[in-house]
Write an enzyme that holds these catalytic residues in place. Structure first.
Site, mmCIF file in Angstrom:
data_model
loop_
_atom_site.group_PDB
_atom_site.id
_atom_site.type_symbol
_atom_site.label_atom_id
_atom_site.label_comp_id
_atom_site.label_asym_id
_atom_site.label_seq_id
_atom_site.Cartn_x
_atom_site.Cartn_y
_atom_site.Cartn_z
ATOM 1 N N LYS A 64 43.012 40.641 -22.521
ATOM 2 C CA LYS A 64 43.430 41.455 -23.667
ATOM 3 C C LYS A 64 44.118 40.576 -24.702
ATOM 4 O O LYS A 64 44.890 39.669 -24.331
ATOM 5 C CB LYS A 64 44.392 42.552 -23.157
ATOM 6 C CG LYS A 64 44.755 43.597 -24.189
ATOM 7 C CD LYS A 64 45.633 44.690 -23.559
ATOM 8 C CE LYS A 64 46.004 45.776 -24.533
ATOM 9 N NZ LYS A 64 46.815 46.844 -23.924
ATOM 10 N N SER A 139 45.251 51.523 -24.780
ATOM 11 C CA SER A 139 44.953 50.529 -25.785
ATOM 12 C C SER A 139 44.062 49.382 -25.302
ATOM 13 O O SER A 139 43.526 48.643 -26.130
ATOM 14 C CB SER A 139 46.259 49.932 -26.325
ATOM 15 O OG SER A 139 46.951 49.228 -25.330
ATOM 16 N N SER A 163 47.894 52.313 -20.975
ATOM 17 C CA SER A 163 46.841 51.538 -21.653
ATOM 18 C C SER A 163 45.842 50.824 -20.769
ATOM 19 O O SER A 163 44.807 50.379 -21.257
ATOM 20 C CB SER A 163 47.477 50.524 -22.591
ATOM 21 O OG SER A 163 47.826 51.176 -23.780
HETATM 22 N N1 GLN Z 1 49.142 55.401 -25.712
HETATM 23 C C1 GLN Z 1 50.449 54.882 -25.488
HETATM 24 C C2 GLN Z 1 51.077 54.465 -26.771
HETATM 25 O O1 GLN Z 1 50.399 54.432 -27.765
HETATM 26 C C3 GLN Z 1 50.401 53.787 -24.481
HETATM 27 C C4 GLN Z 1 50.109 52.456 -25.031
HETATM 28 C C5 GLN Z 1 50.151 51.381 -23.993
HETATM 29 O O2 GLN Z 1 50.196 51.623 -22.800
HETATM 30 N N2 GLN Z 1 50.203 50.158 -24.474
HETATM 31 O O3 GLN Z 1 52.229 54.187 -26.801
#
Ligand code: GLN
Length: 438
Positions: A64, A139, A163
């Site tokens: 990532k 994400s 994410s």
């Molecule tokens: N969807 C969550 C957020 O936008 C989780 C994001 C993540 O785990 N990096 O905060």
């Protein structure tokens, strides 16, 4: 016997990427490929030939774009860091290299890991390989899509509120968010320090476990990391599965997951217990004030002097919303109102889960409350934030959780999530493996 060399394997993946992915084509999982990969694959093959290769030899791994890999771009899928070449390896990357894993490239993601769908990336959304008009989830959108598309064997993701598990669920792959502290965060660009964990996405439970066993463990460079023994899959007997009462947007998802759990429990002779976890519905409200506050403070280093551009001048809407929101709620006059309150709620939810785990060994629920939406047709801000309801609980409590494919609805993958007690990765992997086999 597998006679394929690392070089052949890499070439096969690169050909797939060339055809279906790179530079905006179809999937849009990769932002950058490792230009030294071929050379590195040959070096690994030489080691294999001499019988001196590590545990990850032959595995091709995607990373990532918020994890530092020396010489590659840790852009966080943002214009802010689009030209930022990493000057060092994150601890997880050094460990992968020591064990001869081959890094193929950096994957697309929601900008600075803020999102649910992969659509907040400054470099375009990732398409879901299982249903091309839908989002891949986020994400870690590119990591999940790369694994699901057969562009690599395993991928690294980061999970702050879901994410890793959310895109794993939407793309039909396995995703593990380890216990907080199991894996070093050194070299991960923070989203929300007290929630972030690096974990693995893979096409099967064994590969996810293989990578996690390599990257985990105490690291002097991250004071929150802890030492731990090798995680092992063992036979599971006398298991009690807790099924919590939760509200969920799409009932079909709960039905599918419950059916799957009932079936496997019957075959294995496991018990199922309905649970009432008191404040389970307060996850999202607790999660976001903490995210906004810590994200705001974490992004102060992107002032345009040391790394890339000034973040406020170069980021997208979602990131800006969190910076401005975080700035407001951390002001002195709001002391105690938001952040402190959320921290107290966090303790309450932790206690609720501790209590729940007195009656069961694992807790199973869906990974996401809804199916992935069509690219470009977000269901609205509130619904977007609500997609974290079932995943962010693991980050709030620090508990480990793994998402594995449970089946499909209208041909769209649905994930099932197994929560374990703190550092009980052995059990959640063992239950995941049995469920995968069934
Ligand atoms: N969807 C969550 C957020 O936008 C989780 C994001 C993540 O785990 N990096 O905060």
């Amino acid at each position: 016997m597998n006679t394929e060399t690392t070089e052949q394997r890499l070439k096969k993946y690169l050909a797939e990427i060339e055809k279906n992915d790179y530079k905006g084509k179809k999937i849009n999982a990769f932002l950058e490929l490792n230009s030294r990969a071929l050379e590195e694959a040959r070096e690994i093959d030489e080691k294999i030939a001499k019988g001196r290769a590590g545990k990850l030899a032959g595995k091709v791994i995607a990373v990532k774009a918020n994890i530092n890999v020396l010489g590659l771009t840790a852009s966080c899928a943002s214009h802010t860091l689009e030209d930022y070449k990493s000057t060092y390896d994150a601890t997880v990357i050094s460990r992968i290299k020591e064990q001869d894993g081959l890094i193929i490239g950096m994957t697309n993601m929601d900008e600075f890991a803020c999102g649910w769908s992969g659509e907040t990336s400054a470099f375009g959304a990732t398409r879901n390989p299982c249903c091309l008009d839908k989002v891949a989830g986020g994400s870690s959108s590119g990591s999940a899509a790369a694994v699901a598309s057969g562009f690599c064997d395993i991928a690294l993701g980061s999970d702050t509120g879901g994410s890793i598990r959310n895109p794993a669920s939407h793309c039909g792959v396995v995703g593990i968010k380890p216990s907080y502290g199991l894996v070093s965060r050194y070299g991960l660009i923070d989203m929300t320090m007290s929630f972030d964990q690096i974990g693995a996405l893979a096409r099967n439970v064994d590969d996810a476990l293989l990578l996690l066993n390599v990257i985990k463990g105490k690291d002097e460079k991250d004071a929150t990391s802890l030492s731990s023994e090798e995680i092992k899959i063992k036979p599971v007997k006398n298991l009690i599965i807790g099924i919590p009462k939760i509200k969920i947007t799409d009932d079909r998802i709960w039905r599918l997951v419950k059916d799957k759990v009932n079936k496997i429990a019957k075959i294995k002779g496991w018990k199922i217990k309905e649970l009432e976890i008191k404040h389970i519905d307060l996850g999202v409200q607790t999660y976001y004030p903490i995210v906004f506050s810590e994200f705001f403070s974490g992004t102060r280093k992107f002032d345009g002097r040391r790394y890339g551009k000034k973040i406020e001048d170069s980021c997208g809407e979602e990131v800006l919303k969190r910076i401005l929101g975080g700035e407001i709620i951390t002001q002195a006059e709001f002391e105690g109102k938001y952040y402190r309150k959320a921290l107290s709620a966090r303790e309450v939810i932790k206690k609720d889960f501790e209590q729940a785990f007195k009656d069961c060994d694992v807790i199973i629920m869906p990974t996401t409350p809804c199916l992935p939406w069509k690219i470009g047709s977000s269901p609205g801000m509130e619904a977007e934030y609500a997609t974290d309801a079932l995943t962010c609980l693991a980050n709030i409590t620090g508990l480990p959780a793994i998402s594995i494919p449970a089946g499909k609805i209208d041909n769209i993958p649905v994930g099932l999530q197994i929560y374990g007690k703190m550092f009980d990765e052995n059990l959640i992997f063992s239950v995941a493996k049995e469920t995968e086999k069934s």
